[in-house]
Write an enzyme that holds these catalytic residues in place. Structure first.
Site, PDB file in Angstrom:
ATOM      1  CE1 TYR A   1     -38.631   6.086  34.739  1.00 16.67           C
ATOM      2  CE2 TYR A   1     -36.981   7.822  34.720  1.00 16.67           C
ATOM      3  CZ  TYR A   1     -38.233   7.360  35.082  1.00 16.67           C
ATOM      4  OH  TYR A   1     -39.095   8.191  35.770  1.00 16.67           O
TER       5      TYR A   1
ATOM      6  N   PRO B   1     -45.677  16.818  33.523  1.00 18.43           N
ATOM      7  CG  PRO B   1     -43.695  18.003  33.184  1.00 18.43           C
ATOM      8  CD  PRO B   1     -44.233  16.605  33.305  1.00 18.43           C
TER       9      PRO B   1
END
Length: 278
Positions: free
Chosen positions: A56, A202
Protein backbone atom coordinates in the site's frame (compact mmCIF):
# COMPACT_ATOMS: atom_id res chain seq x y z
CA UNK A 1 -24.59 -14.71 19.89
CA UNK A 2 -20.89 -14.97 19.12
CA UNK A 3 -18.15 -13.29 21.08
CA UNK A 4 -17.03 -9.84 19.93
CA UNK A 5 -13.33 -10.58 20.40
CA UNK A 6 -10.81 -13.05 19.01
CA UNK A 7 -7.30 -14.00 20.08
CA UNK A 8 -5.05 -14.20 17.04
CA UNK A 9 -2.73 -17.14 17.54
CA UNK A 10 -4.53 -17.74 20.82
CA UNK A 11 -2.72 -14.72 22.24
CA UNK A 12 -3.39 -11.33 20.64
CA UNK A 13 -6.87 -10.23 21.69
CA UNK A 14 -8.61 -7.90 19.22
CA UNK A 15 -12.12 -6.75 18.54
CA UNK A 16 -13.52 -8.81 15.69
CA UNK A 17 -14.46 -5.80 13.57
CA UNK A 18 -11.19 -4.26 12.41
CA UNK A 19 -10.17 -1.58 9.94
CA UNK A 20 -8.44 -1.91 6.57
CA UNK A 21 -6.13 1.05 5.95
CA UNK A 22 -5.55 0.42 2.24
CA UNK A 23 -7.84 3.24 1.04
CA UNK A 24 -6.27 5.99 3.17
CA UNK A 25 -4.60 8.62 0.94
CA UNK A 26 -0.96 9.21 1.77
CA UNK A 27 0.00 12.12 -0.48
CA UNK A 28 0.56 15.50 1.22
CA UNK A 29 -2.48 17.76 1.38
CA UNK A 30 -6.03 17.90 2.76
CA UNK A 31 -6.77 14.27 1.89
CA UNK A 32 -3.82 13.09 3.97
CA UNK A 33 -4.96 15.25 6.89
CA UNK A 34 -8.37 13.59 6.62
CA UNK A 35 -6.74 10.14 6.43
CA UNK A 36 -4.91 10.82 9.70
CA UNK A 37 -8.22 11.82 11.28
CA UNK A 38 -9.91 8.64 10.04
CA UNK A 39 -7.18 6.42 11.49
CA UNK A 40 -7.38 8.21 14.85
CA UNK A 41 -11.17 8.08 14.88
CA UNK A 42 -11.12 4.33 14.20
CA UNK A 43 -9.15 3.82 17.41
CA UNK A 44 -11.44 6.20 19.31
CA UNK A 45 -14.39 4.08 18.18
CA UNK A 46 -12.81 0.99 19.69
CA UNK A 47 -11.06 -0.60 16.72
CA UNK A 48 -8.10 -2.66 17.96
CA UNK A 49 -7.05 -4.35 14.69
CA UNK A 50 -5.76 -2.32 11.75
CA UNK A 51 -4.55 -4.00 8.56
CA UNK A 52 -1.94 -2.48 6.25
CA UNK A 53 0.79 -3.71 3.88
CA UNK A 54 4.12 -2.87 2.28
CA UNK A 55 2.27 -2.87 -1.06
CA UNK A 56 0.00 0.00 0.00
CA UNK A 57 2.04 2.87 -1.35
CA UNK A 58 5.33 1.05 -0.99
CA UNK A 59 5.20 1.52 2.77
CA UNK A 60 3.58 4.97 2.74
CA UNK A 61 0.44 3.54 4.35
CA UNK A 62 2.51 2.16 7.23
CA UNK A 63 4.14 5.57 7.70
CA UNK A 64 0.74 7.26 7.72
CA UNK A 65 -0.51 4.96 10.49
CA UNK A 66 2.61 5.63 12.55
CA UNK A 67 2.15 9.38 12.15
CA UNK A 68 -1.49 9.10 13.17
CA UNK A 69 -1.26 6.66 16.04
CA UNK A 70 2.26 6.43 17.49
CA UNK A 71 2.77 5.99 20.40
CA UNK A 72 0.25 3.20 20.03
CA UNK A 73 -2.40 2.23 22.58
CA UNK A 74 -1.44 -0.98 24.37
CA UNK A 75 -4.44 -2.86 22.94
CA UNK A 76 -3.92 -1.83 19.30
CA UNK A 77 -2.61 -4.43 16.85
CA UNK A 78 -1.32 -3.16 13.50
CA UNK A 79 -0.97 -6.09 11.13
CA UNK A 80 1.04 -5.67 7.96
CA UNK A 81 1.92 -7.76 4.93
CA UNK A 82 5.09 -8.49 2.94
CA UNK A 83 5.96 -10.47 -0.16
CA UNK A 84 5.16 -8.03 -2.96
CA UNK A 85 7.63 -5.59 -4.53
CA UNK A 86 7.85 -3.21 -7.47
CA UNK A 87 9.57 -4.57 -10.56
CA UNK A 88 12.07 -2.61 -12.64
CA UNK A 89 9.09 -1.48 -14.74
CA UNK A 90 7.36 -0.12 -11.65
CA UNK A 91 4.71 -2.84 -11.48
CA UNK A 92 3.86 -4.79 -8.33
CA UNK A 93 4.82 -8.44 -8.46
CA UNK A 94 5.61 -11.35 -6.14
CA UNK A 95 8.90 -11.22 -4.28
CA UNK A 96 9.02 -13.59 -1.33
CA UNK A 97 12.65 -14.54 -1.55
CA UNK A 98 13.94 -14.90 2.02
CA UNK A 99 16.25 -11.90 1.68
CA UNK A 100 13.40 -9.77 0.26
CA UNK A 101 11.05 -10.75 3.08
CA UNK A 102 13.66 -9.91 5.68
CA UNK A 103 14.29 -6.51 4.06
CA UNK A 104 10.57 -5.70 3.91
CA UNK A 105 10.09 -6.66 7.56
CA UNK A 106 13.00 -4.41 8.55
CA UNK A 107 11.44 -1.58 6.54
CA UNK A 108 8.03 -2.17 8.15
CA UNK A 109 9.55 -2.04 11.63
CA UNK A 110 11.18 1.29 10.79
CA UNK A 111 8.08 2.79 9.20
CA UNK A 112 5.75 1.66 11.96
CA UNK A 113 8.30 2.76 14.60
CA UNK A 114 8.22 -0.61 16.29
CA UNK A 115 10.73 -3.26 17.27
CA UNK A 116 8.19 -6.08 16.88
CA UNK A 117 5.26 -6.75 14.54
CA UNK A 118 2.66 -8.83 16.34
CA UNK A 119 0.93 -10.20 13.23
CA UNK A 120 2.81 -10.40 9.91
CA UNK A 121 1.15 -11.80 6.79
CA UNK A 122 2.55 -13.12 3.54
CA UNK A 123 0.68 -10.97 1.02
CA UNK A 124 0.79 -13.60 -1.71
CA UNK A 125 2.59 -16.91 -2.12
CA UNK A 126 5.45 -16.39 -4.57
CA UNK A 127 5.20 -19.16 -7.20
CA UNK A 128 8.93 -18.87 -7.98
CA UNK A 129 10.08 -19.65 -4.42
CA UNK A 130 9.40 -22.86 -2.48
CA UNK A 131 6.71 -22.16 0.09
CA UNK A 132 8.82 -23.76 2.81
CA UNK A 133 11.57 -21.22 2.07
CA UNK A 134 9.16 -18.29 2.24
CA UNK A 135 7.64 -19.39 5.53
CA UNK A 136 10.98 -20.56 6.85
CA UNK A 137 12.26 -17.00 6.50
CA UNK A 138 9.28 -15.66 8.45
CA UNK A 139 9.75 -18.36 11.08
CA UNK A 140 13.37 -17.24 11.53
CA UNK A 141 12.24 -13.64 11.94
CA UNK A 142 9.79 -14.79 14.58
CA UNK A 143 12.53 -16.68 16.39
CA UNK A 144 14.59 -13.48 16.35
CA UNK A 145 11.72 -11.62 18.00
CA UNK A 146 11.06 -9.29 15.06
CA UNK A 147 7.60 -10.66 14.30
CA UNK A 148 5.02 -12.58 16.26
CA UNK A 149 2.24 -14.55 14.61
CA UNK A 150 2.30 -15.42 10.90
CA UNK A 151 -0.59 -15.19 8.43
CA UNK A 152 -1.29 -15.87 4.76
CA UNK A 153 -3.38 -14.15 2.09
CA UNK A 154 -5.29 -15.53 -0.89
CA UNK A 155 -4.59 -19.21 -0.32
CA UNK A 156 -6.39 -22.47 -0.98
CA UNK A 157 -7.07 -25.20 1.56
CA UNK A 158 -4.17 -27.18 0.11
CA UNK A 159 -1.78 -24.25 0.40
CA UNK A 160 -2.89 -23.64 3.98
CA UNK A 161 -2.24 -27.29 4.82
CA UNK A 162 1.18 -27.14 3.19
CA UNK A 163 2.06 -23.94 5.04
CA UNK A 164 1.10 -25.41 8.40
CA UNK A 165 3.65 -28.17 7.88
CA UNK A 166 6.37 -25.50 7.97
CA UNK A 167 5.12 -23.16 10.69
CA UNK A 168 2.07 -22.23 12.74
CA UNK A 169 -0.43 -20.08 10.85
CA UNK A 170 -2.53 -17.68 12.90
CA UNK A 171 -4.60 -16.02 10.18
CA UNK A 172 -5.74 -16.16 6.57
CA UNK A 173 -6.86 -13.13 4.56
CA UNK A 174 -8.96 -14.09 1.52
CA UNK A 175 -11.62 -12.29 -0.53
CA UNK A 176 -15.00 -13.13 1.01
CA UNK A 177 -18.35 -11.46 1.64
CA UNK A 178 -22.09 -12.05 1.77
CA UNK A 179 -22.38 -12.27 -2.02
CA UNK A 180 -19.01 -13.90 -2.77
CA UNK A 181 -18.32 -17.11 -0.86
CA UNK A 182 -15.83 -18.76 -3.17
CA UNK A 183 -13.47 -19.34 -0.26
CA UNK A 184 -16.00 -21.00 2.04
CA UNK A 185 -13.82 -24.17 2.15
CA UNK A 186 -10.87 -22.09 3.37
CA UNK A 187 -13.07 -20.47 6.01
CA UNK A 188 -14.19 -23.92 7.14
CA UNK A 189 -10.57 -25.09 7.40
CA UNK A 190 -9.70 -22.01 9.46
CA UNK A 191 -12.67 -22.52 11.77
CA UNK A 192 -11.69 -26.16 12.30
CA UNK A 193 -8.11 -25.19 13.19
CA UNK A 194 -8.90 -22.07 15.24
CA UNK A 195 -7.26 -19.79 12.66
CA UNK A 196 -8.51 -16.22 12.22
CA UNK A 197 -10.13 -15.51 8.84
CA UNK A 198 -9.86 -11.89 7.70
CA UNK A 199 -12.13 -11.30 4.69
CA UNK A 200 -10.96 -8.55 2.39
CA UNK A 201 -13.59 -6.78 0.30
CA UNK A 202 -16.02 -7.68 3.13
CA UNK A 203 -18.92 -5.65 1.75
CA UNK A 204 -18.49 -6.35 -1.97
CA UNK A 205 -17.54 -2.71 -2.64
CA UNK A 206 -21.13 -1.54 -2.34
CA UNK A 207 -22.77 -4.28 -4.42
CA UNK A 208 -24.68 -5.52 -1.37
CA UNK A 209 -26.80 -2.39 -1.31
CA UNK A 210 -28.00 -3.08 -4.85
CA UNK A 211 -29.36 -6.49 -3.84
CA UNK A 212 -33.08 -6.34 -3.07
CA UNK A 213 -32.96 -8.90 -0.24
CA UNK A 214 -30.09 -7.15 1.53
CA UNK A 215 -31.83 -3.79 1.14
CA UNK A 216 -35.04 -5.30 2.51
CA UNK A 217 -33.34 -6.71 5.61
CA UNK A 218 -31.56 -3.40 6.15
CA UNK A 219 -34.84 -1.48 5.97
CA UNK A 220 -36.49 -3.84 8.46
CA UNK A 221 -33.64 -3.34 10.93
CA UNK A 222 -33.24 0.40 10.41
CA UNK A 223 -29.68 -0.22 9.24
CA UNK A 224 -27.68 0.15 6.04
CA UNK A 225 -26.86 -2.62 3.59
CA UNK A 226 -23.20 -2.29 4.53
CA UNK A 227 -24.03 -2.79 8.20
CA UNK A 228 -26.15 -5.84 7.40
CA UNK A 229 -23.32 -7.33 5.33
CA UNK A 230 -20.81 -6.84 8.14
CA UNK A 231 -23.20 -8.15 10.78
CA UNK A 232 -23.79 -11.24 8.65
CA UNK A 233 -20.04 -11.87 8.49
CA UNK A 234 -19.64 -11.49 12.25
CA UNK A 235 -22.43 -13.97 12.88
CA UNK A 236 -21.45 -16.43 10.15
CA UNK A 237 -18.37 -17.75 11.97
CA UNK A 238 -16.61 -16.76 15.19
CA UNK A 239 -13.22 -16.84 13.42
CA UNK A 240 -14.20 -14.10 10.94
CA UNK A 241 -12.54 -10.72 11.53
CA UNK A 242 -13.81 -8.29 8.87
CA UNK A 243 -11.50 -5.39 8.00
CA UNK A 244 -13.68 -2.88 6.10
CA UNK A 245 -11.75 0.10 4.82
CA UNK A 246 -12.74 3.67 4.11
CA UNK A 247 -11.28 7.16 3.91
CA UNK A 248 -14.58 8.74 4.94
CA UNK A 249 -15.40 9.51 8.57
CA UNK A 250 -19.14 8.97 8.11
CA UNK A 251 -18.56 5.58 6.50
CA UNK A 252 -16.20 4.67 9.32
CA UNK A 253 -18.92 5.43 11.87
CA UNK A 254 -21.37 3.36 9.81
CA UNK A 255 -18.99 0.41 9.63
CA UNK A 256 -18.09 0.32 13.31
CA UNK A 257 -21.76 0.54 14.31
CA UNK A 258 -22.31 -2.79 12.51
CA UNK A 259 -20.67 -4.56 15.45
CA UNK A 260 -23.79 -3.73 17.50
CA UNK A 261 -26.29 -4.91 14.89
CA UNK A 262 -27.88 -8.29 15.61
CA UNK A 263 -29.61 -10.21 12.85
CA UNK A 264 -32.55 -12.42 13.74
CA UNK A 265 -32.51 -16.10 12.76
CA UNK A 266 -35.08 -15.32 10.06
CA UNK A 267 -32.99 -12.49 8.63
CA UNK A 268 -29.91 -14.67 8.66
CA UNK A 269 -31.71 -17.49 6.85
CA UNK A 270 -32.77 -15.09 4.10
CA UNK A 271 -29.23 -13.79 3.71
CA UNK A 272 -27.66 -17.26 3.82
CA UNK A 273 -29.57 -18.17 0.66
CA UNK A 274 -28.11 -15.32 -1.39
CA UNK A 275 -24.89 -17.06 -2.40
CA UNK A 276 -24.40 -20.80 -2.32
CA UNK A 277 -21.11 -21.82 -0.66
CA UNK A 278 -18.43 -22.99 -3.09
Amino acid sequence: MTTDVWRIGGELEVGRLGFGAMHLPTEPGPERKNALAVARRAVELGVTLIDTAHMYGGGANEELLAEALHPYPDDLLIATKVGMARSAAGEWDHDARPEALRDQVEQALRRLRRDHIGFLQLHRIDPSVPLADQLGALRELREEGKIGHIGLSEVTVGELDEARRTTEIAGVQNRYNLLDREHEPVLAACASAGIAFLPWRPVAWGDSGAHAEVASVAAELGATATQVSLAWLLGHSPVILPIPGTADLAHLEENTAAARLRLTAAHRARLDRLAAPA
